[in-house]
Structure formats: C-alpha cells, structure tokens
Design an enzyme around this catalytic site. Sequence first.
Site, PDB file in Angstrom:
ATOM      1  N   LEU A   8       0.845  -1.202   0.000  1.00 42.92           N
ATOM      2  CA  LEU A   8       0.000   0.000   0.000  1.00 42.92           C
ATOM      3  C   LEU A   8       0.880   1.253   0.000  1.00 42.92           C
ATOM      4  O   LEU A   8       1.738   1.414   0.872  1.00 42.92           O
ATOM      5  CB  LEU A   8      -0.916   0.016   1.224  1.00 42.92           C
ATOM      6  N   ARG A  15       2.745  14.948   6.452  1.00 46.37           N
ATOM      7  CA  ARG A  15       3.736  15.435   7.424  1.00 46.37           C
ATOM      8  C   ARG A  15       5.156  15.527   6.861  1.00 46.37           C
ATOM      9  O   ARG A  15       6.043  16.104   7.485  1.00 46.37           O
ATOM     10  CB  ARG A  15       3.722  14.556   8.672  1.00 46.37           C
ATOM     11  N   GLN A  72      -5.563   3.815  -6.775  1.00 47.41           N
ATOM     12  CA  GLN A  72      -6.601   4.144  -5.803  1.00 47.41           C
ATOM     13  C   GLN A  72      -6.721   5.675  -5.832  1.00 47.41           C
ATOM     14  O   GLN A  72      -5.935   6.374  -5.209  1.00 47.41           O
ATOM     15  CB  GLN A  72      -6.208   3.660  -4.395  1.00 47.41           C
ATOM     16  N   TYR A  99       3.141  -2.114   3.838  1.00 50.81           N
ATOM     17  CA  TYR A  99       3.059  -0.708   3.449  1.00 50.81           C
ATOM     18  C   TYR A  99       4.364  -0.249   2.795  1.00 50.81           C
ATOM     19  O   TYR A  99       5.447  -0.644   3.215  1.00 50.81           O
ATOM     20  CB  TYR A  99       2.849   0.197   4.681  1.00 50.81           C
ATOM     21  N   GLY A 100       4.235   0.645   1.848  1.00 56.61           N
ATOM     22  CA  GLY A 100       5.413   1.188   1.166  1.00 56.61           C
ATOM     23  C   GLY A 100       6.225   2.146   2.009  1.00 56.61           C
ATOM     24  O   GLY A 100       7.344   2.506   1.641  1.00 56.61           O
ATOM     25  N   ARG A 329      37.583  10.379 -11.086  1.00 58.39           N
ATOM     26  CA  ARG A 329      36.295  10.363 -11.778  1.00 58.39           C
ATOM     27  C   ARG A 329      36.140   9.068 -12.573  1.00 58.39           C
ATOM     28  O   ARG A 329      37.058   8.253 -12.637  1.00 58.39           O
ATOM     29  CB  ARG A 329      36.190  11.617 -12.651  1.00 58.39           C
ATOM     30  N   ASN A 373      56.490   9.429 -13.990  1.00 57.74           N
ATOM     31  CA  ASN A 373      56.298  10.478 -13.005  1.00 57.74           C
ATOM     32  C   ASN A 373      55.663  11.689 -13.690  1.00 57.74           C
ATOM     33  O   ASN A 373      56.202  12.215 -14.664  1.00 57.74           O
ATOM     34  CB  ASN A 373      57.626  10.877 -12.362  1.00 57.74           C
ATOM     35  N   ASN A 382      42.695  17.696 -22.989  1.00 59.62           N
ATOM     36  CA  ASN A 382      42.051  16.636 -23.776  1.00 59.62           C
ATOM     37  C   ASN A 382      40.909  17.150 -24.640  1.00 59.62           C
ATOM     38  O   ASN A 382      40.376  16.421 -25.453  1.00 59.62           O
ATOM     39  CB  ASN A 382      41.540  15.527 -22.847  1.00 59.62           C
ATOM     40  N   ARG A 436      60.173  26.417 -24.189  1.00 58.91           N
ATOM     41  CA  ARG A 436      60.313  27.419 -23.128  1.00 58.91           C
ATOM     42  C   ARG A 436      60.584  28.747 -23.798  1.00 58.91           C
ATOM     43  O   ARG A 436      61.429  28.823 -24.696  1.00 58.91           O
ATOM     44  CB  ARG A 436      61.474  27.024 -22.213  1.00 58.91           C
TER      45      ARG A 436
HETATM   46  C1  UD1 Z   1      -2.917   1.424   9.977  1.00 55.86           C
HETATM   47  C2  UD1 Z   1      -3.765   0.331  10.628  1.00 55.86           C
HETATM   48  C3  UD1 Z   1      -3.448   0.251  12.116  1.00 55.86           C
HETATM   49  C4  UD1 Z   1      -1.966   0.024  12.309  1.00 55.86           C
HETATM   50  C5  UD1 Z   1      -1.154   1.076  11.587  1.00 55.86           C
HETATM   51  C6  UD1 Z   1       0.293   0.726  11.609  1.00 55.86           C
HETATM   52  C7  UD1 Z   1      -5.851   0.253   9.387  1.00 55.86           C
HETATM   53  C8  UD1 Z   1      -7.266   0.651   9.345  1.00 55.86           C
HETATM   54  N1  UD1 Z   1      -5.158   0.637  10.435  1.00 55.86           N
HETATM   55  O1  UD1 Z   1      -3.316   2.643  10.551  1.00 55.86           O
HETATM   56  O2  UD1 Z   1      -4.174  -0.784  12.724  1.00 55.86           O
HETATM   57  O3  UD1 Z   1      -1.643   0.021  13.693  1.00 55.86           O
HETATM   58  O4  UD1 Z   1      -1.544   1.165  10.207  1.00 55.86           O
HETATM   59  O5  UD1 Z   1       1.058   1.776  11.059  1.00 55.86           O
HETATM   60  O6  UD1 Z   1      -5.376  -0.417   8.484  1.00 55.86           O
HETATM   61  N2  UD1 Z   1      -3.025   3.681   2.464  1.00 55.86           N
HETATM   62  C9  UD1 Z   1      -3.448   3.597   1.162  1.00 55.86           C
HETATM   63  N3  UD1 Z   1      -4.730   3.918   0.864  1.00 55.86           N
HETATM   64  C10 UD1 Z   1      -5.617   4.308   1.808  1.00 55.86           C
HETATM   65  C11 UD1 Z   1      -5.168   4.401   3.144  1.00 55.86           C
HETATM   66  C12 UD1 Z   1      -3.871   4.073   3.445  1.00 55.86           C
HETATM   67  O7  UD1 Z   1      -2.669   3.233   0.271  1.00 55.86           O
HETATM   68  O8  UD1 Z   1      -6.767   4.570   1.462  1.00 55.86           O
HETATM   69  C13 UD1 Z   1      -1.622   3.342   2.772  1.00 55.86           C
HETATM   70  C14 UD1 Z   1      -0.844   4.526   3.285  1.00 55.86           C
HETATM   71  O9  UD1 Z   1      -0.183   5.169   2.219  1.00 55.86           O
HETATM   72  C15 UD1 Z   1       0.117   3.900   4.264  1.00 55.86           C
HETATM   73  C16 UD1 Z   1      -0.607   2.666   4.752  1.00 55.86           C
HETATM   74  O10 UD1 Z   1      -1.640   2.413   3.830  1.00 55.86           O
HETATM   75  O11 UD1 Z   1       1.296   3.463   3.617  1.00 55.86           O
HETATM   76  C17 UD1 Z   1      -1.192   2.860   6.147  1.00 55.86           C
HETATM   77  O12 UD1 Z   1      -2.057   3.932   6.136  1.00 55.86           O
HETATM   78  P1  UD1 Z   1      -2.181   4.871   7.387  1.00 55.86           P
HETATM   79  O13 UD1 Z   1      -3.198   5.912   7.102  1.00 55.86           O
HETATM   80  O14 UD1 Z   1      -0.857   5.313   7.824  1.00 55.86           O
HETATM   81  O15 UD1 Z   1      -2.781   3.843   8.446  1.00 55.86           O
HETATM   82  P2  UD1 Z   1      -2.995   4.111   9.965  1.00 55.86           P
HETATM   83  O16 UD1 Z   1      -4.200   4.909  10.155  1.00 55.86           O
HETATM   84  O17 UD1 Z   1      -1.737   4.588  10.558  1.00 55.86           O
END
Ligand code: UD1
Length: 454
Positions: A8, A15, A72, A99-100, A329, A373, A382, A436
């Site tokens: 994801l 932030r 998405q 997660y990514g 280089r 040398n 060059n 020279r």
């Molecule tokens: C999520 C978990 C939570 C967990 C936490 C750990 C859920 C509902 N909650 O919460 O239980 O403790 O991660 O960090 O899953 N993302 C998408 N599409 C979306 C929403 C999120 O791709 O619609 C991706 C975000 O980019 C991110 C990851 O999913 O990489 C997590 O999303 P984030 O909003 O950080 O989840 P939390 O609310 O922190």
Amino acid sequence: MAIRAIVLAAGKGTRMKSAMPKVLHRLAGKPLLGHVLDTVSSLGPASMTVVIGHGSDQVKDTITHTVNWAMQTEQLGTGHAVQQALDGIEDNDTVLITYGDVPLTRAATFQALLDVTNKDQLGLLSLIVDDPHGYGRIKRVDGAVTGVVEQKDANEEELAINEINAGVLAVNGGALKAHLSAIDNNNAQGEYYLTDIFELAVKAGQTIQTVHPDDAWEAEGINSREQLAELERVYQHTRAAELMAAGVTVRDPARLDVRGSLTTGTDNEIDVNCVFIGECSLGNNVSIGPNCVISDSHIGNGSVVLANCVLENAHLEANCNIGPFARLRPGSNLSAGAKIGNFVETKNADIGEGSKVNHLSYVGDSVVGRNVNVGAGTITANYDGANKHKTVIADRASIGSNSVLVAPVTVNEGATVGAGSTISKDVPPEMLTFTRAQRKDISGWKRPVKKKKS
Ligand code: UD1
Ligand code: CA
C-alpha cells in the site's frame, strides 16, 4: 499456491511537507518503496502489486521493479486500497500485505508470517510497545486474537492495550476476498479498514496467529522527516555492525553511511564520515581516511585512501595510494602501486604500475604506462572545444611540472619533458624535450612607484 504481495502506497504523507510522494523519499539512497520491494521480491512472490494514488506518475517513473500498479484515486482506507489490488489473486494463493512506508521489515519476518498462514489461519505482525497511541490495538480473549480496533474507535479499556498492529499481514486469497467484500466504513473515520478482516475471519472460524519482529524498527513506518532520519541511523548502524562482524574496523559506526552494497575482505579500516554509494568493494588491508565519498569503485589489497578523497567508478589494484584531496572520476583505473596525490583529478585514465601523479594535476582520457612520473601542475589538455582526444604517456617517461600535453599526443618511453612545456606533437623516446620562452634579463629597469595624491 503462489505468494502474492500487495504493497500500500497511495497515501500522501502530509507530514513530510513535500511535493514528492512519501514512498519516494530515500533511505540509504534508495526510495522507501524500493526497500520494501527488494525485500519482498527476495521471497519469490508470483506477483507484487503496488497500490498508488498521490503522485502515482512520479512513483511509476522512479520505481524500476517489475510490479503491477493498482490505482486508488481516493484514499478511502486501507481495506479499500487492498480491494483495488485483488486482480489475479486465486483462492489458494497466500497474500502478503505491507506498506510502502515501512522500509526495514526483514525478509525472515515476512517469511514467518507466510509460514503461519493457510486457509484456516491468518498471520498478523504485532508488537508490544510502551506507547501504543495511534496504532490499532490487538484484542484478545483467553489469549486468542479476536480482532483489531483502531485508536479512534477504541474504548477506554481497548486504549490501554499495548499490543499493536504493525500493519503487515498474510492471509489466504479466498479468505481475503470474502472478508474484504464484507467490510464497511461505518466507523469513527468513515474509512474501509483492512483491519476489520480479522474479526470477520474469527467469526468465520479462522484463527489469527501473531508474529513478532526481532526488532521493533522492522515495523516502524515513516511519517515525518524526523522519523526518516531516525530509521536511516538504525539502518546504517546495522550496516556498520555487519562490516565490523566481517572484519572491518569502523572508527565510528555512527559516522558511516553505506548507500548500496559494500563487499569487503578483512583487516580493512574505515575512518569517520565516509560515504559508500552504489556497488563498492574492498580487498584486504585497505585503509580509508576520514571524509571520503566512494561510489561504484573497487579498492584493492593494501591500498590507502587518505582523507577527503572522492572516487567514482574507479578501480584500484593492490597497494595504491590516493589523496589526500584526490578526485578520481569515472574510468580511473590504477594498476598496482600507483599513486595519486593531493588536488589531482583523473578521468578515463589508466595509470600504470608504480606511476605517480603527486600534485595538482589533471589527467583525463589518458593512458599512462609504468613507472611514469607526472610532475606537479601537469594538465592533459584533452578537449579542443568540440572533441575529446587521448594522451599517451609511455613507460618511464617523466613530465616536468606545469606542463600542458595537448592531445592527441604521445610521450614515448623514457622521454623527459622539461618543466613548463606546452607539448602538442609526439615526444621522441629517451630524450629531453622542452618548450620554453627565451629568458630576458633587463638591467636598470625600475618598478613603477605610487603617485602622491595632491
Ligand atoms: C494502519 C492500521 C493500524 C496500524 C497502523 C500501523 C488500518 C485501518 N489501520 O493505521 O491498525 O496500527 O496502520 O502503522 O489499516 N493507504 C493507502 N490507501 C488508503 C489508506 C492508506 O494506500 O486509502 C496506505 C498509506 O499510504 C500507508 C498505509 O496504507 O502506507 C497505512 O495507512 P495509514 O493511514 O498510515 O494507516 P494508519 O491509520 O496509521
Ligand atoms: Ca501510519
């Protein structure tokens, strides 16, 4: 029974205060998402699907892994995100979801989750933390997991639970599809929660097996630049520890950065503030002084790199001596015992065995033989403004200080070029050659004197 991975990465990362999607921010020189995909691909999945949204074009342009992209457009929750990535998932596949922006999960941890997962069991990465604020809490009855409740939906009692959901899980493909089709957004955030599948699984008679990471940082996600910096240090510390375990003296593990791979022999020493980029390798008994930046280079046995050198695509054989303040280089190839001294720049240059370029010189597009040398301030000219030309300096030649060798030009074996010469035609072997201007001594000449102001 294939492994399929879903990553994801659609979130914005508000932030980070950045125009760049969060997952493209770099840790150890590599995008966060690149770390995740490298680790996941080491498990040999049949496919990897990345869910993208914010900055999706940038993500696609930057990431070079073979993945399926799932769009998405609106971030309606983690459950909704996974729903976009279900194409091609068969009922008896095992699906790993992560997660990514969680870059440092170990392959062994992912594997442990896959190992506990089958059609009756889901694997969930959890950990016990001092401060669970913000995370989903793991609910248990008589020890068995019954579900995950999000911070914003939790009651007082649930908020006190300090076992949290790291966000990484593994689930049977059929179960995932069935449970995802049953989730809704009837919760405090109005989102489709992926975490709702756990309660649904338990209701369907499946059990949740928790796996804990060896280190808490494996589960840490990045939401701010401060967290990025913290995880960078964690990562670099593990790299330094690996090097020390392999027989390298690292003067200060807190002041070393490895952004790529660094293979090494034993009894090497790396002083403070060195950065290794790309694919680097060291032989044995190599010494690297402080403040060196070394990219895609090999440094052979017994070679010494003194302080403040920059090496890029350089190859040093044994017992070379570089710096301080040398810049090698791309295409700088040094044979055994070659020496490149301070304020010397080399590029696309072969420097033969035992040859020396000790001070303030530029050697580019050149082939330098053995035991040559090159005196201080020598320039291989060059570039004629349009094309690059080659300079050849044969074995045992000696180039006097402040000479310009105007390429294409060859200085033959054993030749001596006198100091201050501009050489634009080939130099014969075993002779002294110099150009020279005639010296003039003018007697009775007076220096100008300063006029008095009236
Ligand atoms: C999520 C978990 C939570 C967990 C936490 C750990 C859920 C509902 N909650 O919460 O239980 O403790 O991660 O960090 O899953 N993302 C998408 N599409 C979306 C929403 C999120 O791709 O619609 C991706 C975000 O980019 C991110 C990851 O999913 O990489 C997590 O999303 P984030 O909003 O950080 O989840 P939390 O609310 O922190
Ligand atoms: Ca998060």
